[in-house]
Design a protein around this motif. Structure first.
Motif, mmCIF file in Angstrom:
data_model
loop_
_atom_site.group_PDB
_atom_site.id
_atom_site.type_symbol
_atom_site.label_atom_id
_atom_site.label_comp_id
_atom_site.label_asym_id
_atom_site.label_seq_id
_atom_site.Cartn_x
_atom_site.Cartn_y
_atom_site.Cartn_z
ATOM 1 N N GLY B 1 -27.426 -22.914 5.733
ATOM 2 C CA GLY B 1 -27.145 -23.246 7.115
ATOM 3 C C GLY B 1 -27.153 -22.029 8.008
ATOM 4 N N GLU B 2 -26.928 -22.247 9.268
ATOM 5 C CA GLU B 2 -26.936 -21.171 10.257
ATOM 6 C C GLU B 2 -25.698 -20.292 10.122
ATOM 7 O OE1 GLU B 2 -28.157 -18.896 12.126
ATOM 8 O OE2 GLU B 2 -29.058 -20.147 13.708
ATOM 9 N N ASN B 3 -25.894 -19.001 10.352
ATOM 10 C CA ASN B 3 -24.793 -18.049 10.388
ATOM 11 C C ASN B 3 -24.953 -17.191 11.640
ATOM 12 O OD1 ASN B 3 -22.518 -16.555 9.386
ATOM 13 N ND2 ASN B 3 -23.952 -14.933 8.848
ATOM 14 N N VAL B 4 -23.915 -17.147 12.445
ATOM 15 C CA VAL B 4 -23.984 -16.383 13.696
ATOM 16 C C VAL B 4 -22.929 -15.282 13.662
ATOM 17 C CG1 VAL B 4 -23.777 -16.484 16.202
ATOM 18 C CG2 VAL B 4 -24.785 -18.411 14.957
ATOM 19 N N GLU B 5 -23.386 -14.067 13.865
ATOM 20 C CA GLU B 5 -22.470 -12.930 13.911
ATOM 21 C C GLU B 5 -22.393 -12.414 15.353
ATOM 22 O OE1 GLU B 5 -23.094 -11.289 9.334
ATOM 23 O OE2 GLU B 5 -23.448 -9.977 11.047
ATOM 24 N N GLN B 6 -21.214 -11.975 15.733
ATOM 25 C CA GLN B 6 -20.983 -11.563 17.121
ATOM 26 C C GLN B 6 -20.227 -10.242 17.134
ATOM 27 O OE1 GLN B 6 -19.280 -14.708 19.481
ATOM 28 N NE2 GLN B 6 -18.775 -13.377 21.193
ATOM 29 N N HIS B 7 -20.659 -9.363 18.039
ATOM 30 C CA HIS B 7 -20.023 -8.050 18.175
ATOM 31 C C HIS B 7 -20.008 -7.625 19.644
ATOM 32 C CE1 HIS B 7 -20.173 -7.382 13.864
ATOM 33 N NE2 HIS B 7 -21.372 -7.918 13.898
ATOM 34 N N PRO B 8 -18.994 -6.917 20.093
ATOM 35 C CA PRO B 8 -17.795 -6.538 19.329
ATOM 36 C C PRO B 8 -16.769 -7.664 19.340
ATOM 37 C CG PRO B 8 -17.672 -5.631 21.530
ATOM 38 C CD PRO B 8 -18.989 -6.365 21.459
ATOM 39 N N SER B 9 -15.718 -7.534 18.589
ATOM 40 C CA SER B 9 -14.671 -8.545 18.585
ATOM 41 C C SER B 9 -13.745 -8.373 19.792
ATOM 42 C CB SER B 9 -13.861 -8.485 17.288
ATOM 43 O OG SER B 9 -13.321 -7.186 17.111
ATOM 44 N N THR B 10 -13.594 -7.152 20.242
ATOM 45 C CA THR B 10 -12.836 -6.897 21.467
ATOM 46 C C THR B 10 -13.605 -5.897 22.318
ATOM 47 O OG1 THR B 10 -11.562 -5.110 20.461
ATOM 48 C CG2 THR B 10 -10.602 -7.315 20.355
ATOM 49 N N LEU B 11 -13.450 -6.043 23.618
ATOM 50 C CA LEU B 11 -14.170 -5.179 24.543
ATOM 51 C C LEU B 11 -13.341 -5.018 25.807
ATOM 52 C CD1 LEU B 11 -16.802 -3.674 25.345
ATOM 53 C CD2 LEU B 11 -17.699 -5.888 26.144
ATOM 54 N N SER B 12 -13.082 -3.769 26.160
ATOM 55 C CA SER B 12 -12.363 -3.476 27.401
ATOM 56 C C SER B 12 -13.307 -2.734 28.329
ATOM 57 C CB SER B 12 -11.125 -2.627 27.108
ATOM 58 O OG SER B 12 -10.188 -3.362 26.350
ATOM 59 N N VAL B 13 -13.368 -3.210 29.560
ATOM 60 C CA VAL B 13 -14.313 -2.667 30.525
ATOM 61 C C VAL B 13 -13.603 -2.454 31.856
ATOM 62 C CG1 VAL B 13 -16.401 -3.169 31.833
ATOM 63 C CG2 VAL B 13 -16.294 -3.776 29.434
ATOM 64 N N GLN B 14 -13.892 -1.342 32.487
ATOM 65 C CA GLN B 14 -13.329 -1.071 33.801
ATOM 66 C C GLN B 14 -13.930 -2.042 34.816
ATOM 67 O OE1 GLN B 14 -11.216 1.703 33.480
ATOM 68 N NE2 GLN B 14 -10.320 1.151 35.445
ATOM 69 N N GLU B 15 -13.105 -2.537 35.703
ATOM 70 C CA GLU B 15 -13.586 -3.452 36.737
ATOM 71 C C GLU B 15 -14.770 -2.844 37.485
ATOM 72 O OE1 GLU B 15 -10.551 -4.568 39.501
ATOM 73 O OE2 GLU B 15 -11.895 -5.777 40.747
ATOM 74 N N GLY B 16 -15.796 -3.667 37.643
ATOM 75 C CA GLY B 16 -16.994 -3.187 38.321
ATOM 76 C C GLY B 16 -18.086 -2.721 37.387
ATOM 77 N N ASP B 17 -17.693 -2.359 36.165
ATOM 78 C CA ASP B 17 -18.695 -1.943 35.171
ATOM 79 C C ASP B 17 -19.321 -3.164 34.513
ATOM 80 O OD1 ASP B 17 -16.986 1.075 33.980
ATOM 81 O OD2 ASP B 17 -18.138 0.640 35.809
#
Lengths: 114, 112
Positions: B1-17
């Motif tokens: 079956g299908e396997n979907v991987e996703q990265h990163p698990s957490t992401l912090s970004v400055q507003e506007g970026d």
């Protein structure tokens, strides 16, 4: 846009009791609905595919006798968690297909089993 | 079956970026790739999707790119705002059967 409604949004029950969750497509007919389970901070895992007028198709590892699915009309599917136990506590989410054009998700039902 | 991987698990970004979330999938038959935003205690909300006959799609600040050869697709959010903070899920399916396989999710936090 199309709306899928779930009820109840939250339910607390005692261990050993059964709980029914409803999923309704409000302004379209859904021949197929899907039920997902989501544990805290985890992804959505498909439990079963609910087909109007026929038996549901369960994913591997999902007990069909514990999670009873009934899709009696084109706008309503129900998920009944039978003899619920604390490990069944989870966020249950349904989705409905508008004749394959788009999938719409409900707001989810949080089940807590004491 | 299908396997979907996703990265990163957490992401912090400055507003506007800008923020970029990447997913890979395994089933070459998959041809529909939606992205969902999920806020706490709510169901997932579709924010953008792409089908396999298209390489890129844009909707205001949100864009998705798809590389079928490499079996990966990405979500791009530009000019991020605090209300973009949420958990984002990618998914894949063979659209004919509508069964979605979800990625593991990315918790995006926009820092004011």
């Amino acid at each position: 846009g199309a709306v899928v409604s779930q009820h109840p949004s939250r339910v607390i029950c005692k261990s050993g009791t059964s709980v029914k969750i409803e999923c309704r497509s409000l302004d379209f007919q859904a021949t197929t609905m899907f039920w997902y389970r989501q544990f805290p901070k985890q992804s959505l895992m498909l439990m079963a595919t609910s087909n109007e007028g026929s038996k549901a198709t369960y994913e591997q590892g999902v007990e069909k006798d514990k999670f009873l699915i009934n899709h009696a009309s084109l706008t309503l599917s129900t998920l009944t968690v039978t003899s619920a136990h604390p490990e069944d506590s989870s966020f249950y989410i349904c989705s409905a297909s508008n004749r394959g054009l788009e999938l719409f998700f409900g707001e989810g039902s949080r089940l807590t089993v004491l | 079956g299908e396997n979907v991987e996703q990265h990163p698990s957490t992401l912090s970004v400055q507003e506007g970026d800008s923020a970029v979330i990447k997913c890979t999938y395994s089933d070459s038959a998959s041809n529909y790739f939606p992205w969902y935003k999920q806020e706490l205690g709510k169901g997932p909300q579709l924010i953008i999707d792409i089908r396999s006959n298209v390489g890129e799609k844009k909707d205001q600040r949100i864009a998705v790119t798809l590389n079928k050869t490499a079996k990966h697709f990405s979500l791009h959010i530009t000019e991020t705002q605090p209300e973009d903070s949420a958990v984002y899920f990618c998914a894949a399916s063979n659209f004919g059967n509508e069964k979605l396989t979800f990625g593991t999710g990315t918790r995006l936090t926009i820092i004011p």
